[in-house]
Enzyme design. Structure first.
Site, PDB file in Angstrom:
ATOM      1  N   CYS A 133       0.950  -1.305   0.044  1.00 18.10           N
ATOM      2  CA  CYS A 133      -0.087   0.112   0.030  1.00 18.10           C
ATOM      3  C   CYS A 133       1.012   1.445  -0.108  1.00 18.10           C
ATOM      4  CB  CYS A 133      -0.885   0.145   1.259  1.00 18.10           C
ATOM      5  SG  CYS A 133      -1.952  -1.117   1.606  1.00 18.10           S
ATOM      6  N   CYS A 174      -3.110   4.750   2.740  1.00 20.43           N
ATOM      7  CA  CYS A 174      -4.017   3.886   2.668  1.00 20.43           C
ATOM      8  C   CYS A 174      -4.924   3.763   3.755  1.00 20.43           C
ATOM      9  CB  CYS A 174      -3.500   2.466   2.266  1.00 20.43           C
ATOM     10  SG  CYS A 174      -4.675   1.365   1.796  1.00 20.43           S
ATOM     11  N   CYS A 233      -2.612  -2.879  -3.563  1.00 15.45           N
ATOM     12  CA  CYS A 233      -3.798  -2.893  -2.918  1.00 15.45           C
ATOM     13  C   CYS A 233      -4.961  -2.276  -4.002  1.00 15.45           C
ATOM     14  CB  CYS A 233      -3.522  -1.987  -1.815  1.00 15.45           C
ATOM     15  SG  CYS A 233      -5.168  -1.466  -0.963  1.00 15.45           S
ATOM     16  N   CYS A 270      -5.930   1.301  -2.472  1.00 16.95           N
ATOM     17  CA  CYS A 270      -5.164   2.629  -2.518  1.00 16.95           C
ATOM     18  C   CYS A 270      -4.459   2.776  -4.000  1.00 16.95           C
ATOM     19  CB  CYS A 270      -4.482   2.746  -1.465  1.00 16.95           C
ATOM     20  SG  CYS A 270      -2.961   1.765  -1.175  1.00 16.95           S
TER      21      CYS A 270
END
Length: 186
Positions: free
Chosen positions: A33, A37, A64, A67
Site C-alpha cells: 500500500c 491507505c 492494494c 489505494c
C-alpha cells in the site's frame, strides 16, 4: 528495509505526504500500500517497507485494490484468487464480508459482487462449502463430538452446522459418520 518508529507513525497516520516515496507491504496478506491507505492498520511486526513499488512486486506482493499504489487497477480474477486462498487458509476464523474486505483491501460489497460475478456464488457460500468439506473429512477420520468439529471449522452454531451439513451431503453428521467412517464400524 526495517521499519522505524518514524515510518510506523507515517503509516499509522495515513500520511499522504509520503505517497510515492515509500510503500509498505503486509506479510500476512502479501498486499502492499501507499502510506495514505485507509485500510485497517496491520500489526507492526507484519509490515515491510519498500523504497519502490517494483521492489514490493519482486518480493511477491500485489498492489492494494483500495489505494492502488501503482495507479493501476488489479484484475478482478487476481482478487478472486486471493479471496479463495484466504478462505481456504482461514476457514476456521470469523470471516464476515467486512473482514474479508479489510484483509484484502477492498469494499465488502464490491468484493461480494465481483466474487459472485466470477464464481457464481458469494464468498460466504464458498466459505460454508469449505467448512462443510473440512467437517466431512474429520467425520471420516475420527470420533470427535459434532459440536467440536463444528466449532473447529468455524461454525459456532451446532444446529445450523447440522442443518447445513445435511442439506449438502444428504445425511446428518452422525448418520454420515456411521455410514462412511471406517473407525465407527468396528
Amino acid at each position: 528495509m526495517e521499519i522505524t518508529d518514524e515510518t510506523w507513525e507515517i503509516i499509522k497516520n495515513n500520511d499522504k505526504n509520503f505517497d510515492n516515496k515509500l510503500w509498505y507491504g503486509v506479510a500476512t496478506t502479501k498486499i502492499f500500500c501507499r502510506p495514505s491507505c485507509v485500510s485497517r492498520l496491520p500489526k507492526r511486526e507484519n509490515v515491510s517497507i519498500f523504497q519502490a513499488a517494483e521492489q514490493a512486486l519482486e518480493e511477491g506482493y500485489r498492489p492494494c485494490k483500495r489505494c492502488r499504489p501503482m495507479d493501476k487497477i488489479i484484475p478482478n480474477e487476481v482478487w478472486v484468487e486471493e479471496i479463495d486462498l484466504l478462505l481456504k487458509n482461514h476457514y476456521d476464523e470469523d470471516l464476515s464480508l467486512e473482514e474479508l474486505g479489510q484483509r484484502l483491501h477492498g469494499s465488502s460489497s464490491y468484493l461480494r459482487h465481483i466474487y459472485k460475478k466470477i464464481k457464481g456464488l458469494t464468498p460466504q457460500q464458498e466459505l460454508t462449502r469449505i467448512r462443510l468439506e473440512q467437517a466431512r473429512i474429520r467425520l471420516l477420520k475420527g470420533n470427535e463430538a459434532i459440536s467440536e468439529i463444528a466449532r473447529d471449522v468455524g461454525m459456532m452454531n451446532t444446529p445450523y452446522f447440522i442443518k447445513s451439513f445435511k442439506k449438502r451431503y444428504g445425511l446428518a453428521p452422525n448418520q454420515y459418520r456411521k455410514a462412511y467412517n471406517i473407525n465407527s464400524k468396528k
